[in-house]
Design a protein around this motif. Structure first.
Motif, PDB file in Angstrom:
ATOM      1  N   THR A 148      10.275  46.271  45.103  1.00 28.12           N
ATOM      2  CA  THR A 148      10.606  44.857  44.908  1.00 28.12           C
ATOM      3  C   THR A 148      11.828  44.752  44.014  1.00 28.12           C
ATOM      4  OG1 THR A 148       8.309  44.156  45.150  1.00 28.12           O
ATOM      5  CG2 THR A 148       9.805  42.623  44.043  1.00 28.12           C
ATOM      6  N   ILE A 149      12.909  44.225  44.570  1.00 19.14           N
ATOM      7  CA  ILE A 149      14.155  44.039  43.823  1.00 19.14           C
ATOM      8  C   ILE A 149      14.625  42.607  44.038  1.00 19.14           C
ATOM      9  CG2 ILE A 149      16.549  44.740  43.558  1.00 19.14           C
ATOM     10  CD1 ILE A 149      15.860  47.492  44.249  1.00 19.14           C
ATOM     11  N   ASN A 150      14.595  41.832  42.988  1.00 17.91           N
ATOM     12  CA  ASN A 150      14.926  40.411  43.091  1.00 17.91           C
ATOM     13  C   ASN A 150      16.342  40.082  42.643  1.00 17.91           C
ATOM     14  OD1 ASN A 150      12.256  39.652  43.966  1.00 17.91           O
ATOM     15  ND2 ASN A 150      11.579  40.027  41.869  1.00 17.91           N
ATOM     16  N   ALA A 151      17.038  41.064  42.080  1.00 17.26           N
ATOM     17  CA  ALA A 151      18.400  40.810  41.615  1.00 17.26           C
ATOM     18  C   ALA A 151      19.126  42.133  41.427  1.00 17.26           C
ATOM     19  CB  ALA A 151      18.396  40.039  40.297  1.00 17.26           C
ATOM     20  N   VAL A 152      20.421  42.121  41.690  1.00 18.14           N
ATOM     21  CA  VAL A 152      21.274  43.251  41.339  1.00 18.14           C
ATOM     22  C   VAL A 152      22.265  42.841  40.250  1.00 18.14           C
ATOM     23  CG1 VAL A 152      21.018  44.391  43.568  1.00 18.14           C
ATOM     24  CG2 VAL A 152      22.869  42.724  43.258  1.00 18.14           C
ATOM     25  N   ASN A 153      22.093  41.653  39.756  1.00 15.41           N
ATOM     26  CA  ASN A 153      22.858  41.151  38.607  1.00 15.41           C
ATOM     27  C   ASN A 153      21.864  40.989  37.454  1.00 15.41           C
ATOM     28  OD1 ASN A 153      24.078  39.542  36.642  1.00 15.41           O
ATOM     29  ND2 ASN A 153      25.245  38.344  38.120  1.00 15.41           N
ATOM     30  N   PRO A 154      21.957  41.797  36.400  1.00 15.52           N
ATOM     31  CA  PRO A 154      20.991  41.714  35.310  1.00 15.52           C
ATOM     32  C   PRO A 154      20.888  40.335  34.657  1.00 15.52           C
ATOM     33  CG  PRO A 154      22.190  43.768  35.168  1.00 15.52           C
ATOM     34  CD  PRO A 154      22.871  42.949  36.247  1.00 15.52           C
ATOM     35  N   GLN A 155      21.958  39.555  34.710  1.00 19.64           N
ATOM     36  CA  GLN A 155      21.880  38.215  34.124  1.00 19.64           C
ATOM     37  C   GLN A 155      20.913  37.334  34.913  1.00 19.64           C
ATOM     38  OE1 GLN A 155      25.984  36.874  33.855  1.00 19.64           O
ATOM     39  NE2 GLN A 155      26.148  37.717  31.781  1.00 19.64           N
ATOM     40  N   ILE A 156      20.848  37.545  36.218  1.00 21.67           N
ATOM     41  CA  ILE A 156      19.866  36.834  37.041  1.00 21.67           C
ATOM     42  C   ILE A 156      18.494  37.464  36.842  1.00 21.67           C
ATOM     43  CG2 ILE A 156      19.172  36.272  39.410  1.00 21.67           C
ATOM     44  CD1 ILE A 156      22.155  36.135  40.109  1.00 21.67           C
ATOM     45  N   GLY A 157      18.452  38.794  36.784  1.00 19.91           N
ATOM     46  CA  GLY A 157      17.192  39.479  36.557  1.00 19.91           C
ATOM     47  C   GLY A 157      16.528  39.058  35.259  1.00 19.91           C
ATOM     48  N   ALA A 158      17.315  38.776  34.241  1.00 20.52           N
ATOM     49  CA  ALA A 158      16.765  38.365  32.944  1.00 20.52           C
ATOM     50  C   ALA A 158      16.015  37.036  33.037  1.00 20.52           C
ATOM     51  CB  ALA A 158      17.876  38.270  31.913  1.00 20.52           C
ATOM     52  N   GLN A 159      16.322  36.237  34.050  1.00 16.59           N
ATOM     53  CA  GLN A 159      15.597  34.974  34.251  1.00 16.59           C
ATOM     54  C   GLN A 159      14.276  35.186  34.985  1.00 16.59           C
ATOM     55  OE1 GLN A 159      18.208  31.753  35.828  1.00 16.59           O
ATOM     56  NE2 GLN A 159      19.859  33.265  35.659  1.00 16.59           N
ATOM     57  N   TYR A 171      11.201  46.208  26.192  1.00 11.15           N
ATOM     58  CA  TYR A 171      12.539  45.648  26.344  1.00 11.15           C
ATOM     59  C   TYR A 171      12.426  44.212  26.861  1.00 11.15           C
ATOM     60  CZ  TYR A 171      14.022  50.551  26.111  1.00 11.15           C
ATOM     61  OH  TYR A 171      14.230  51.856  25.724  1.00 11.15           O
ATOM     62  N   GLU A 172      13.305  43.360  26.413  1.00  7.44           N
ATOM     63  CA  GLU A 172      13.289  41.966  26.841  1.00  7.44           C
ATOM     64  C   GLU A 172      14.696  41.514  27.222  1.00  7.44           C
ATOM     65  OE1 GLU A 172       9.722  39.914  24.363  1.00  7.44           O
ATOM     66  OE2 GLU A 172      11.483  40.459  23.155  1.00  7.44           O
ATOM     67  N   GLY A 173      14.738  40.368  27.917  1.00  4.20           N
ATOM     68  CA  GLY A 173      16.010  39.746  28.231  1.00  4.20           C
ATOM     69  C   GLY A 173      16.928  40.604  29.079  1.00  4.20           C
ATOM     70  N   LEU A 174      18.215  40.525  28.785  1.00  4.01           N
ATOM     71  CA  LEU A 174      19.228  41.225  29.566  1.00  4.01           C
ATOM     72  C   LEU A 174      19.034  42.741  29.514  1.00  4.01           C
ATOM     73  CD1 LEU A 174      21.780  40.676  31.264  1.00  4.01           C
ATOM     74  CD2 LEU A 174      23.123  40.926  29.175  1.00  4.01           C
ATOM     75  N   GLU A 175      18.616  43.245  28.374  1.00  4.21           N
ATOM     76  CA  GLU A 175      18.397  44.684  28.221  1.00  4.21           C
ATOM     77  C   GLU A 175      17.300  45.169  29.168  1.00  4.21           C
ATOM     78  OE1 GLU A 175      17.998  47.875  24.525  1.00  4.21           O
ATOM     79  OE2 GLU A 175      17.046  45.902  24.351  1.00  4.21           O
ATOM     80  N   ALA A 176      16.233  44.386  29.289  1.00  7.29           N
ATOM     81  CA  ALA A 176      15.126  44.746  30.184  1.00  7.29           C
ATOM     82  C   ALA A 176      15.589  44.736  31.635  1.00  7.29           C
ATOM     83  CB  ALA A 176      13.966  43.771  29.991  1.00  7.29           C
ATOM     84  N   ALA A 177      16.317  43.698  32.021  1.00  9.84           N
ATOM     85  CA  ALA A 177      16.774  43.570  33.402  1.00  9.84           C
ATOM     86  C   ALA A 177      17.750  44.683  33.760  1.00  9.84           C
ATOM     87  CB  ALA A 177      17.423  42.205  33.612  1.00  9.84           C
ATOM     88  N   GLN A 178      18.617  45.052  32.831  1.00 12.30           N
ATOM     89  CA  GLN A 178      19.586  46.123  33.079  1.00 12.30           C
ATOM     90  C   GLN A 178      18.882  47.465  33.247  1.00 12.30           C
ATOM     91  OE1 GLN A 178      23.081  45.834  33.286  1.00 12.30           O
ATOM     92  NE2 GLN A 178      23.003  47.968  33.956  1.00 12.30           N
ATOM     93  N   LEU A 179      17.904  47.741  32.389  1.00 11.34           N
ATOM     94  CA  LEU A 179      17.153  48.996  32.474  1.00 11.34           C
ATOM     95  C   LEU A 179      16.403  49.091  33.799  1.00 11.34           C
ATOM     96  CD1 LEU A 179      15.907  51.593  31.289  1.00 11.34           C
ATOM     97  CD2 LEU A 179      14.171  50.128  30.207  1.00 11.34           C
ATOM     98  N   LEU A 180      15.720  48.025  34.163  1.00 13.10           N
ATOM     99  CA  LEU A 180      14.970  48.013  35.417  1.00 13.10           C
ATOM    100  C   LEU A 180      15.890  48.254  36.601  1.00 13.10           C
ATOM    101  CD1 LEU A 180      12.369  47.531  37.032  1.00 13.10           C
ATOM    102  CD2 LEU A 180      12.856  45.066  36.927  1.00 13.10           C
ATOM    103  N   TYR A 181      17.005  47.574  36.629  1.00 10.30           N
ATOM    104  CA  TYR A 181      17.951  47.702  37.742  1.00 10.30           C
ATOM    105  C   TYR A 181      18.476  49.134  37.858  1.00 10.30           C
ATOM    106  CZ  TYR A 181      22.289  46.982  40.393  1.00 10.30           C
ATOM    107  OH  TYR A 181      23.304  47.080  41.304  1.00 10.30           O
ATOM    108  N   GLU A 182      18.831  49.749  36.736  1.00  7.16           N
ATOM    109  CA  GLU A 182      19.357  51.113  36.759  1.00  7.16           C
ATOM    110  C   GLU A 182      18.324  52.096  37.300  1.00  7.16           C
ATOM    111  OE1 GLU A 182      20.508  51.799  32.744  1.00  7.16           O
ATOM    112  OE2 GLU A 182      22.373  50.633  32.886  1.00  7.16           O
ATOM    113  N   GLN A 183      17.079  51.938  36.895  1.00 13.98           N
ATOM    114  CA  GLN A 183      16.023  52.840  37.355  1.00 13.98           C
ATOM    115  C   GLN A 183      15.720  52.615  38.839  1.00 13.98           C
ATOM    116  OE1 GLN A 183      14.844  55.378  35.460  1.00 13.98           O
ATOM    117  NE2 GLN A 183      16.399  54.646  34.021  1.00 13.98           N
ATOM    118  N   GLN A 184      15.724  51.368  39.264  1.00 11.36           N
ATOM    119  CA  GLN A 184      15.498  51.060  40.672  1.00 11.36           C
ATOM    120  C   GLN A 184      16.559  51.725  41.545  1.00 11.36           C
ATOM    121  OE1 GLN A 184      15.638  46.799  40.299  1.00 11.36           O
ATOM    122  NE2 GLN A 184      13.421  46.568  40.484  1.00 11.36           N
TER     123      GLN A 184
END
Length: 278
Positions: A148-159, A171-184
């Motif tokens: 499940t990938i809902n965003a490739v832009n961490p700023q959108i993922g943070a929402q 991890y929270e916010g932008l940091e969490a979204a960036q980490l998740l995206y990189e691992q995905q």
């Protein structure tokens, strides 16, 4: 023999896919799927998810009436296999994340493989631990993985994501979204390069990622994803997005049509519970 559109995928894996209703619409009435809820732990919190809410009449991802031990899962598999000869696929999709409880997931797969080596397995994951366990997934002979990938832009993922738990840290916010995206991305790239068929689930969220989805599909195509499944938000009571507006069926279909040149689209997903049989 190789498929001309997916040159790195062996013929025997594509033949397995013809038994999998989530990957091949033509076999919906020919083969059954059994989901085994053996992975209760989750390592991220999506704003649209509330796994504590369960209604027997509800059909959405993340919902189950009970979690099973591997031993009980194997017992249930034996029982269902004896009643449904068309059972061709076993999926593990939670109710948390299949990789967050990897040892239970792995044990379940290994035990069922001993009694039925021809059964097709698939895993569903948020992808946070996909890179870590990708080699073991391949070693187990799993050829179908849904991420499940809902965003490739961490700023959108943070929402979309409230927090991520990774290697003992929150991890929270932008940091969490960036980490998740990189691992995905790292996990998908590795699996696709080794012939695993990747299905991407994208939850379409009105006013959040709805206009961003073509970018997600484009990136997933570049990484070698096999098929895309764009699904509507199902508001879960008690979740942060419980009051969010749903996209209409027309909006979903328009988005699928808009993205169909990017990659093959699923058009009849039932958004199944994690204890589905049938």
């Amino acid at each position: 023999m190789r498929n001309p559109c997916f040159g790195n995928i062996p013929l025997h894996i594509l033949e397995q896919t013809q038994k999998h209703p989530c990957y091949s619409v033509e076999v919906h009435q020919q083969f059954a799927v059994m989901h085994l809820p053996v992975a209760p732990t989750c390592n991220i919190q999506c704003n649209y998810c509330n796994r504590s809410f369960d209604c027997i009449n509800e059909n959405r991802p993340g919902v189950t009436s009970e979690s099973l031990t591997p031993a009980l899962a194997v017992e249930n598999y034996r029982s269902v296999k004896g009643k449904i000869a068309e059972l061709g696929v076993v999926g593990i999709a939670g109710p948390g994340d299949a990789l967050a409880d990897w040892q239970q997931t792995k044990e379940t797969i290994e035990q069922i493989q001993k009694i039925d080596p021809d059964i097709v397995f698939c895993l569903s994951t948020n992808g946070l631990l996909l890179a870590k366990y990708a080699p073991e997934i391949i070693q187990l002979g799993i050829h179908h993985v849904t991420v499940t990938i809902n965003a490739v832009n961490p700023q959108i993922g943070a929402q979309i994501y409230k927090f991520v738990l990774y290697e003992g840290k929150k991890y929270e916010g932008l940091e969490a979204a960036q980490l998740l995206y990189e691992q995905q991305l790292a996990g998908i790239k590795y699996l696709a390069a080794h012939g695993v068929l990747i299905k991407i689930n994208i939850v379409m969220l009105k006013g959040i990622n709805d206009q961003h989805i073509p970018d997600v599909v484009k990136k997933m195509k570049e990484l070698g994803a096999f098929i895309i499944n764009i699904i509507p938000l199902i508001p879960a009571p008690g979740s942060s997005f419980a009051e969010n507006l749903q996209v209409s069926e027309q909006e979903i279909n328009e988005m699928r049509k808009r993205c169909q040149l990017g990659r093959q689209q699923v058009r009849d997903c039932g958004q199944c519970r994690v204890d589905k049989v049938g």
